[in-house]
Design a protein around this motif. Structure first.
Motif, short mmCIF file in Angstrom:
data_model
loop_
_atom_site.label_atom_id
_atom_site.label_comp_id
_atom_site.label_asym_id
_atom_site.label_seq_id
_atom_site.Cartn_x
_atom_site.Cartn_y
_atom_site.Cartn_z
N ILE A 1 0.88 -1.17 0.00
CA ILE A 1 0.00 0.00 0.00
C ILE A 1 0.91 1.21 0.00
CG2 ILE A 1 -1.75 1.24 1.33
CD1 ILE A 1 -2.50 -1.62 2.43
N ASP A 2 0.76 2.08 -1.01
CA ASP A 2 1.68 3.19 -1.19
C ASP A 2 1.41 4.37 -0.25
OD1 ASP A 2 3.25 2.12 -3.42
OD2 ASP A 2 1.33 2.13 -4.45
N LYS A 3 0.17 4.62 0.06
CA LYS A 3 -0.17 5.68 1.01
C LYS A 3 -1.54 5.36 1.59
CE LYS A 3 -1.83 8.83 -2.57
NZ LYS A 3 -1.70 10.16 -3.16
N TYR A 4 -1.80 5.88 2.78
CA TYR A 4 -3.09 5.61 3.42
C TYR A 4 -3.49 6.75 4.32
CZ TYR A 4 0.08 4.07 7.14
OH TYR A 4 1.06 4.01 8.08
N LYS A 5 -4.79 6.81 4.57
CA LYS A 5 -5.39 7.77 5.49
C LYS A 5 -6.40 7.01 6.32
CE LYS A 5 -5.01 11.56 2.22
NZ LYS A 5 -5.72 12.57 1.42
N ILE A 6 -6.26 7.07 7.62
CA ILE A 6 -7.16 6.37 8.54
C ILE A 6 -7.82 7.42 9.43
CG2 ILE A 6 -7.36 4.62 10.33
CD1 ILE A 6 -4.71 3.44 9.21
N TYR A 7 -9.12 7.42 9.46
CA TYR A 7 -9.88 8.38 10.25
C TYR A 7 -10.78 7.66 11.24
CZ TYR A 7 -8.70 11.47 6.35
OH TYR A 7 -8.03 12.18 5.38
N SER A 8 -10.94 8.23 12.40
CA SER A 8 -11.89 7.73 13.38
C SER A 8 -12.89 8.84 13.68
CB SER A 8 -11.18 7.32 14.67
OG SER A 8 -12.13 6.91 15.64
N TYR A 9 -14.15 8.58 13.39
CA TYR A 9 -15.22 9.56 13.60
C TYR A 9 -15.95 9.27 14.91
CZ TYR A 9 -14.78 11.10 8.76
OH TYR A 9 -14.30 11.61 7.58
N GLY A 10 -16.44 10.30 15.51
CA GLY A 10 -17.24 10.15 16.72
C GLY A 10 -17.95 11.46 17.02
N LYS A 11 -18.84 11.39 17.96
CA LYS A 11 -19.59 12.58 18.38
C LYS A 11 -18.98 13.11 19.66
CE LYS A 11 -23.88 11.17 16.21
NZ LYS A 11 -25.27 10.80 16.40
N SER A 12 -18.73 14.40 19.67
CA SER A 12 -18.15 15.02 20.86
C SER A 12 -19.24 15.41 21.85
CB SER A 12 -17.33 16.25 20.45
OG SER A 12 -18.17 17.19 19.81
N TRP A 13 -18.81 15.71 23.06
CA TRP A 13 -19.72 16.12 24.13
C TRP A 13 -19.37 17.54 24.55
CZ3 TRP A 13 -23.67 13.14 26.19
CH2 TRP A 13 -23.73 11.84 25.74
N ASN A 14 -20.40 18.35 24.78
CA ASN A 14 -20.20 19.72 25.25
C ASN A 14 -21.28 20.05 26.27
OD1 ASN A 14 -19.35 22.34 25.54
ND2 ASN A 14 -20.14 23.05 23.57
#
Length: 71
Positions: free
Chosen positions: A3-16
């Motif tokens: 794999i030449d390049k990668y992007k890994i993201y983790s999404y979630g909902k924040s609390w305020n």
């Protein structure tokens, strides 16, 4: 396979102030343009799941793009 390049993201909902946000946002990310072996990439995903989401259950979605080599 490599794999030449990668992007890994983790999404979630924040609390305020005790309230959960309506929209999910990127909470963590890891990107690289350095080549990685496919098996090492799978181990990386597994390790990130353990480190980032130890008490959460997340779905994993992967999108792959094959491109002609750039000389």
């Amino acid at each position: 396979m490599h794999i030449d390049k990668y992007k890994i993201y983790s999404y979630g909902k924040s609390w305020n102030k005790g309230k959960e946000a309506k929209e999910a946002e990127i909470q963590k990310m890891l990107t690289s343009e350095e080549c990685i072996d496919g098996k090492q990439f799978l181990r990386l995903l597994d390790d990130l799941q353990d480190a980032w989401h130890i008490h959460e259950d997340k779905d994993c979605t992967i999108e792959v793009t094959f491109e002609d080599r750039k000389d």
